[in-house]
Scaffold this motif. Structure first.
Motif, PDB file in Angstrom:
ATOM      1  N   THR A 144      -1.540  12.505   0.527  1.00 25.51           N
ATOM      2  CA  THR A 144      -0.831  11.271   0.195  1.00 25.51           C
ATOM      3  C   THR A 144       0.457  11.145   1.005  1.00 25.51           C
ATOM      4  OG1 THR A 144      -1.721  11.385  -2.066  1.00 25.51           O
ATOM      5  CG2 THR A 144       0.136   9.902  -1.687  1.00 25.51           C
ATOM      6  N   SER A 145       1.158  12.263   1.174  1.00 26.96           N
ATOM      7  CA  SER A 145       2.389  12.241   1.981  1.00 26.96           C
ATOM      8  C   SER A 145       2.079  11.862   3.423  1.00 26.96           C
ATOM      9  CB  SER A 145       3.071  13.612   1.934  1.00 26.96           C
ATOM     10  OG  SER A 145       3.488  13.924   0.617  1.00 26.96           O
ATOM     11  N   ASN A 146       0.976  12.417   3.954  1.00 25.25           N
ATOM     12  CA  ASN A 146       0.577  12.067   5.324  1.00 25.25           C
ATOM     13  C   ASN A 146       0.230  10.583   5.423  1.00 25.25           C
ATOM     14  OD1 ASN A 146       0.922  14.675   6.276  1.00 25.25           O
ATOM     15  ND2 ASN A 146      -1.192  15.261   5.907  1.00 25.25           N
ATOM     16  N   ASN A 147      -0.479  10.081   4.395  1.00 24.10           N
ATOM     17  CA  ASN A 147      -0.829   8.652   4.393  1.00 24.10           C
ATOM     18  C   ASN A 147       0.422   7.791   4.355  1.00 24.10           C
ATOM     19  OD1 ASN A 147      -3.556   9.200   4.462  1.00 24.10           O
ATOM     20  ND2 ASN A 147      -3.828   9.093   2.262  1.00 24.10           N
ATOM     21  N   ILE A 148       1.388   8.190   3.524  1.00 21.64           N
ATOM     22  CA  ILE A 148       2.649   7.444   3.453  1.00 21.64           C
ATOM     23  C   ILE A 148       3.353   7.480   4.809  1.00 21.64           C
ATOM     24  CG2 ILE A 148       4.974   7.463   2.447  1.00 21.64           C
ATOM     25  CD1 ILE A 148       3.708   8.376  -0.171  1.00 21.64           C
ATOM     26  N   SER A 149       3.340   8.674   5.429  1.00 20.37           N
ATOM     27  CA  SER A 149       3.968   8.804   6.741  1.00 20.37           C
ATOM     28  C   SER A 149       3.285   7.899   7.769  1.00 20.37           C
ATOM     29  CB  SER A 149       3.904  10.268   7.203  1.00 20.37           C
ATOM     30  OG  SER A 149       4.455  10.414   8.490  1.00 20.37           O
ATOM     31  N   GLN A 150       1.939   7.856   7.708  1.00 15.33           N
ATOM     32  CA  GLN A 150       1.200   6.993   8.634  1.00 15.33           C
ATOM     33  C   GLN A 150       1.520   5.521   8.379  1.00 15.33           C
ATOM     34  OE1 GLN A 150      -2.920   8.036   8.213  1.00 15.33           O
ATOM     35  NE2 GLN A 150      -2.686  10.031   9.184  1.00 15.33           N
TER      36      GLN A 150
ATOM     37  N   ASN B 237       4.339  10.257  -6.679  1.00 18.96           N
ATOM     38  CA  ASN B 237       5.223  10.656  -7.782  1.00 18.96           C
ATOM     39  C   ASN B 237       4.420  11.239  -8.938  1.00 18.96           C
ATOM     40  OD1 ASN B 237       7.414   9.721  -6.344  1.00 18.96           O
ATOM     41  ND2 ASN B 237       7.423   7.714  -7.302  1.00 18.96           N
ATOM     42  N   THR B 238       3.278  10.599  -9.256  1.00 21.07           N
ATOM     43  CA  THR B 238       2.410  11.112 -10.322  1.00 21.07           C
ATOM     44  C   THR B 238       1.885  12.488  -9.961  1.00 21.07           C
ATOM     45  OG1 THR B 238       1.755   8.858 -10.916  1.00 21.07           O
ATOM     46  CG2 THR B 238       0.331  10.645 -11.656  1.00 21.07           C
ATOM     47  N   LEU B 239       1.446  12.649  -8.702  1.00 23.26           N
ATOM     48  CA  LEU B 239       0.913  13.945  -8.254  1.00 23.26           C
ATOM     49  C   LEU B 239       1.998  15.024  -8.289  1.00 23.26           C
ATOM     50  CD1 LEU B 239      -1.293  12.798  -5.237  1.00 23.26           C
ATOM     51  CD2 LEU B 239      -2.111  13.783  -7.389  1.00 23.26           C
ATOM     52  N   ASN B 240       3.205  14.659  -7.911  1.00 24.40           N
ATOM     53  CA  ASN B 240       4.302  15.633  -7.957  1.00 24.40           C
ATOM     54  C   ASN B 240       4.594  16.049  -9.396  1.00 24.40           C
ATOM     55  OD1 ASN B 240       4.971  16.048  -5.238  1.00 24.40           O
ATOM     56  ND2 ASN B 240       6.084  14.117  -5.133  1.00 24.40           N
ATOM     57  N   THR B 241       4.500  15.075 -10.331  1.00 19.49           N
ATOM     58  CA  THR B 241       4.673  15.413 -11.750  1.00 19.49           C
ATOM     59  C   THR B 241       3.583  16.371 -12.202  1.00 19.49           C
ATOM     60  OG1 THR B 241       5.700  13.266 -12.189  1.00 19.49           O
ATOM     61  CG2 THR B 241       4.812  14.472 -14.080  1.00 19.49           C
ATOM     62  N   GLN B 242       2.330  16.076 -11.815  1.00 22.65           N
ATOM     63  CA  GLN B 242       1.217  16.963 -12.163  1.00 22.65           C
ATOM     64  C   GLN B 242       1.412  18.346 -11.558  1.00 22.65           C
ATOM     65  OE1 GLN B 242      -2.423  15.099 -10.959  1.00 22.65           O
ATOM     66  NE2 GLN B 242      -2.204  13.353 -12.338  1.00 22.65           N
TER      67      GLN B 242
ATOM     68  N   ALA C  10       0.835  -1.206   0.000  1.00 25.12           N
ATOM     69  CA  ALA C  10       0.000   0.000   0.000  1.00 25.12           C
ATOM     70  C   ALA C  10       0.868   1.254   0.000  1.00 25.12           C
ATOM     71  CB  ALA C  10      -0.929  -0.005   1.213  1.00 25.12           C
ATOM     72  N   LYS C  11       1.952   1.216   0.763  1.00 24.24           N
ATOM     73  CA  LYS C  11       2.862   2.356   0.814  1.00 24.24           C
ATOM     74  C   LYS C  11       3.504   2.598  -0.553  1.00 24.24           C
ATOM     75  CE  LYS C  11       7.149   3.936   2.995  1.00 24.24           C
ATOM     76  NZ  LYS C  11       8.228   3.574   3.958  1.00 24.24           N
ATOM     77  N   GLN C  12       3.934   1.521  -1.220  1.00 23.51           N
ATOM     78  CA  GLN C  12       4.529   1.658  -2.548  1.00 23.51           C
ATOM     79  C   GLN C  12       3.526   2.219  -3.546  1.00 23.51           C
ATOM     80  OE1 GLN C  12       6.049  -2.222  -3.469  1.00 23.51           O
ATOM     81  NE2 GLN C  12       7.735  -2.106  -1.990  1.00 23.51           N
ATOM     82  N   SER C  13       2.261   1.768  -3.451  1.00 19.31           N
ATOM     83  CA  SER C  13       1.215   2.294  -4.325  1.00 19.31           C
ATOM     84  C   SER C  13       1.023   3.783  -4.083  1.00 19.31           C
ATOM     85  CB  SER C  13      -0.102   1.537  -4.079  1.00 19.31           C
ATOM     86  OG  SER C  13      -1.145   2.085  -4.860  1.00 19.31           O
ATOM     87  N   LEU C  14       0.994   4.175  -2.808  1.00 15.85           N
ATOM     88  CA  LEU C  14       0.860   5.595  -2.480  1.00 15.85           C
ATOM     89  C   LEU C  14       2.078   6.385  -2.950  1.00 15.85           C
ATOM     90  CD1 LEU C  14      -0.648   5.416   1.132  1.00 15.85           C
ATOM     91  CD2 LEU C  14      -1.766   6.313  -0.924  1.00 15.85           C
ATOM     92  N   GLN C  15       3.256   5.780  -2.854  1.00 13.78           N
ATOM     93  CA  GLN C  15       4.461   6.466  -3.312  1.00 13.78           C
ATOM     94  C   GLN C  15       4.404   6.707  -4.804  1.00 13.78           C
ATOM     95  OE1 GLN C  15       7.093   7.518  -1.124  1.00 13.78           O
ATOM     96  NE2 GLN C  15       7.398   8.736  -2.976  1.00 13.78           N
TER      97      GLN C  15
END
Length: 397
Positions: A222-228, A83-88, A74-79
């Motif tokens: 998404t960053s918060n979710n990854i952090s969690q 990455n896609t969101l950062n590109t956008q 799940a973390k890798q999927s969020l990562q």
């Protein structure tokens, strides 16, 4: 006849003594065997319980590791999503930068067009004023003009030429005015078009700003979710490590229990094939009472009196058994048998005379042959699966 009868009586009496002695030995041996095998069964149960607990922990560990694997996925999927969101977000930010430049250029272009429009209006007004003045002059001074044209003309044709010139000049003025008006209208239309384009750019910019805010929010979420997930994974990994440590400790305990079981079986087998001395056959040394009382203090100082007596009885039972040393000193100082000896607490108690009156009383009664734990030769704090005679905080077996 009397001697013969007396001899028979003595023979019968001696036989009865032998039979009674054999019976006592058999009963004593049976009692020891029953006690020993009860201890073996208790150790077996403790071993089985320890293995069951280890297996349960292993299942929990496997489940925890599976959860960690799922959280990592799940973390890798969020990562990847991040990455896609950062590109956008980068694209939107670049679009905004480009739009800012386009808006600046458009505003500059509009400013230039407005200046041109003002110039065109001014030129149109000047042309209009000049034309009005010429028309007014011709209208007001037409008699003078006609007379001047007539007097200055050499011929009628020349006069007509002068007249045509005036008409041509008027037509030119009119044409210039129309051209200036057309240029002004063109510039006004150009300004309107630029204003429309600017409005469209401003609208697009507002949309991009909103998109930037939306994507930034998604990046933050998404960053918060990854952090969690990272925090949860870290906690799960710590939990897994704790379970692994517990399993390792349980394996060590199981190994120790297996060794203990083997040793107890060996000792039980020895006891089953050995005899116990009577308390009257034991000669206690001068220091045994002091030594035993202080050991009782170390092992059961905070226990009720029954617990103190039970500890003393275990020591004396070992002295009576042929499996253990036959002295109080030998039993107490036998390698790795009593923890206060290994930790040094007994040495401190002996040095300071810590034993209480109850400890001495318990030592005296135990050394007299009194026991409240039968033939038990072991005691410890209770553990799961171990049963025996529970007194205070100890189980005797």
């Amino acid at each position: 006849m009397i001697n013969s009868i007396g001899g028979v009586k003595r023979f019968i009496f001696n036989k009865l003594k032998q039979i009674i002695a054999v019976g006592i030995v058999i009963i004593t041996t049976a009692t020891i065997s029953i006690s020993a095998y009860a201890g073996i069964n208790e150790t077996k149960k403790a071993l089985e319980d320890a293995k069951q607990q280890r297996d349960e922990n292993q299942s929990e560990l496997d489940e925890t590791k599976e959860n960690i694997s799922e959280m990592n996925e799940a973390k890798q999927s969020l990562q990847s999503e991040l990455n896609t969101l950062n590109t956008q977000l980068t694209e939107v930010s670049n679009n905004l930068s480009s739009l800012e430049e386009q808006i600046d250029a458009k505003e500059q272009e509009i400013e230039t067009t407005q200046n041109n429009l003002e110039q065109a209006k001014q030129t149109e007004e000047e042309q209009y004023e000049s034309m009005k003045k010429r028309i007014q002059f011709i209208y007001e001074e037409q008699n003078f003009v006609l007379l001047e044209m007539l007097l200055s003309s050499q011929s009628f044709g020349d006069f007509l030429n002068h007249s045509n010139y005036i008409d041509a000049m008027s037509a030119y003025d009119r044409q210039q005015l129309e051209d200036y008006e057309a240029n002004r209208v063109y510039i006004e239309e150009q300004e309107a078009a630029l204003e429309t384009e600017l409005a469209e750019l401003e609208t697009y910019k507002a949309e991009q700003v909103a998109e930037q805010s939306r994507v930034s929010g998604m990046v933050s979420t998404t960053s918060n979710n990854i952090s969690q997930y990272s925090s949860s994974i870290s906690e799960a990994e710590q939990e897994a490590q704790a379970i692994e440590d517990e399993i390792a400790q349980q394996n060590a305990d199981i190994k120790a229990l297996e060794a203990q079981l083997a040793e107890e079986i060996r000792l039980s087998n020895l006891a089953a094939n050995s005899s116990w001395r009577n308390i009257s056959d034991v000669s206690f040394a001068d220091g045994d009472r002091y030594l035993l009382a202080n050991l009782i203090y170390c092992e059961a100082g905070s226990e009720p009196y029954e617990g103190k007596l039970a500890v003393g009885a275990v020591v004396v039972n070992r002295v009576l058994s042929s499996v253990y040393p036959d002295t109080v000193v030998g039993v107490i100082y036998q390698n790795k048998q009593f923890s206060p000896v290994n930790s040094g607490r007994l040495a401190l108690a002996l040095a300071e005379g810590k034993a209480t009156a109850d400890c001495y009383t318990a030592a005296d009664q135990a050394m007299s042959g009194m026991t409240n734990v039968g033939n038990c030769v072991y005691f410890r704090t209770p553990v799961e699966g171990l049963s025996g005679i529970n007194i205070g905080n100890h189980v005797f077996y």
